[in-house]
Design an enzyme around this catalytic site. Structure first.
Site, short mmCIF file in Angstrom:
data_model
loop_
_atom_site.label_atom_id
_atom_site.label_comp_id
_atom_site.label_asym_id
_atom_site.label_seq_id
_atom_site.Cartn_x
_atom_site.Cartn_y
_atom_site.Cartn_z
N HIS A 171 0.81 -1.22 0.00
CA HIS A 171 0.00 0.00 0.00
C HIS A 171 0.85 1.27 0.00
O HIS A 171 0.33 2.36 0.21
CB HIS A 171 -0.97 0.01 1.20
N TYR A 256 17.30 2.28 3.86
CA TYR A 256 17.62 1.64 2.59
C TYR A 256 18.82 2.26 1.90
O TYR A 256 19.33 1.70 0.93
CB TYR A 256 16.44 1.74 1.61
#
Length: 500
Positions: A171, A256
């Protein structure tokens, strides 16, 4: 219509109850077969009771089959929702706590970085067993809808090694779409987007409103927004330096890449503690732990609360039910899906799992050509794909050298740790998670011998730049509505208030 839908990991209340509600909102699906399976009999029973109560109070004649026998649950299934968390919260805690000893400070730890890589190793081992069952007992043309993280790694493994048609669903794109609309003072339906990249590093490469291209105006809109200017500092900085807004939250994105969490004293410059998703150390572990503890304790009251209403206005933006609706009824649905690239994004590897716009109807799932990503965003994605490729191959083969190379190539892990530290970190994680890593049996024995015989490198043993205390049941009782929402939502960060 009558077909069978199976939920694997159905004891996950956040996903299972909401996805089932979405599915049974479709008028044509009011006579489908539903099967739940989970290894935790207690959680499975609670979720089955709650969902069956919802079904009954909506007047539907559907009986949920709940079983701990996975093959029984999968027999004849046409669609499979995979919502597993392999290793549960105990392994998740290791994913956060062990890297912290080495100075690796993660907010989520379920997609990349040290925690995400190990989560992938546990998940890949079990997904191969799941895929074997699917091939042997499910419908020949079944589709697996994977909601489990690490999304790209698990979907990659299922396609390349598991032999099961799998689409990964998230999502994140919808969440960022809402944010962009809000930054411009518009509604989501007024903004058209094209978003492409890899899961949790997908980029809004085209943003349009009534024919006007707003892509170049996004930075100014976010910098001026009273909330986002405080809560999305990492995303805004990435937008400033790479030219495009990224789907993933401030906390996720910060782990990340190598720039925002590598020095403990700088982390608080980039995060906000109004919501865990804005960068809190171990934030997702905390809210998941609180949600599980609350649901197990407060479950009798959940059975007394009003049932979910299966009406269109209550249907969520999760893609799963719309994909099945498109395939079964022919109604066209547009979403963003995680699939094997196969040339959709022309400057990312063909075998990688990319996230890009797709259309679903009775003819199947169709992915239009995106072409080249802008060079900077493509380079960020390439770095992660290299880690994913190593981690997937390691998880399949049990080759701990590949696993160590994945850790070394991971942007944040490599920014914080040197090679000897990474080697020791991997040993520690393999030993701690032995029960979920059957493919590493030999490597784990070698790691145990090293721990016994070799001198240990000193640890940093940081507590985390921004770690908050896990709430007790007594704490959560003070705001039952908030506790219910946290436990019951798949997206545990819909509301992201700024720090007060």
């Amino acid at each position: 219509m009558s077909f069978k839908v199976t939920f694997i990991g159905a004891g996950s209340i956040g996903f299972t109850r909401g996805l089932l509600k979405d599915l049974l909102t479709v008028p044509e699906f009011r006579h489908i077969q539903v099967s739940f399976t989970d290894i935790n009999e207690q959680n499975l029973a609670m979720v089955q009771q709650l969902c069956q109560r919802d079904i009954n109070e909506n007047g539907l004649n559907v009986t949920i089959e709940a079983t701990t026998n996975r093959r029984e649950a999968l027999a004849g299934a046409k669609y499979i929702f995979n919502v597993v968390r392999i290793g549960g919260l105990p392994a998740f805690k290791d994913d956060i706590d062990i890297p912290l000893r080495y100075g690796i400070d993660q907010c989520v730890g379920d997609t990349l970085c040290a925690g995400g890589i190990m989560y992938g190793q546990r998940g890949i081992a079990e997904m191969m067993a799941i895929c074997k069952d699917v091939r042997e007992v499910a419908d020949t043309d079944c589709l697996m809808l994977n909601y489990a993280n690490p999304m790209a790694m698990l979907t990659w493994a299922c396609h390349e090694y598991g032999g099961v048609n799998t689409i990964g669903l998230c999502h994140g794109v919808q969440g960022g779409h809402h944010q962009i609309a809000e930054a411009f003072g518009l509604k989501k339906e007024d903004i058209d987007i094209i978003c492409a990249g890899i899961n949790h590093q997908t980029w809004y490469i085209a943003i349009n409103h009534q024919g006007k291209d707003l892509t170049g105006e996004v930075l100014e809109a976010f910098e001026k927004h009273p909330e986002f200017s405080k809560t999305e500092k990492v995303r805004i900085d990435m937008l400033k330096r790479f030219g495009y807004y990224s789907t993933e939250s401030n906390g996720h994105l910060s782990e990340y890449v190598p720039w925002y969490r590598k020095r403990q004293h700088e982390i608080t410059d980039w995060i906000d503690l109004g919501s865990w998703i804005n960068g809190e150390t171990g934030g997702y572990l905390r809210v998941c732990t609180e949600g599980r503890n609350w649901f197990q304790t407060d479950f009798p009251n959940w059975m007394k609360d009003p049932a979910l209403e299966y009406i269109e206005t209550n249907r969520s933006e999760e893609h799963g039910s719309y994909i099945i609706e498109g395939l079964e009824t022919g109604r066209v649905y547009r979403g963003h899906f995680n699939v094997v690239n196969r040339g959709v994004i022309t400057n990312l590897p063909d075998d990688a799992i990319i996230e890009a716009p797709g259309y679903v109807d009775r003819n199947g799932i169709n992915m239009p050509l995106v072409g080249d990503l802008p060079l900077g965003p493509a380079a960020v994605c390439q770095a992660s794909i290299s880690v994913q490729r190593l981690a997937v191959k390691a998880g399949i083969t049990g080759d701990d050298l590949l696993l160590r190379q994945a850790f070394m190539m991971d942007p944040l892990t490599g920014a914080v740790c040197n090679p000897p530290e990474i080697w020791q970190l991997v040993d520690d994680m393999l030993i701690a998670q032995e029960e979920w890593l059957p493919q590493y049996k030999e490597a784990i024995e070698r790691a145990k011998q090293r721990v016994k015989k070799e001198k240990r490198l000193p640890l940093k043993n940081v507590e985390g730049a921004a770690r908050l205390k896990t709430k007790t049941i007594e704490d959560m009782t003070l705001d039952r509505e908030a506790a219910n929402k946290n436990a019951g939502e798949a997206d545990k960060a819909k509301d992201r208030p700024a720090e007060s």
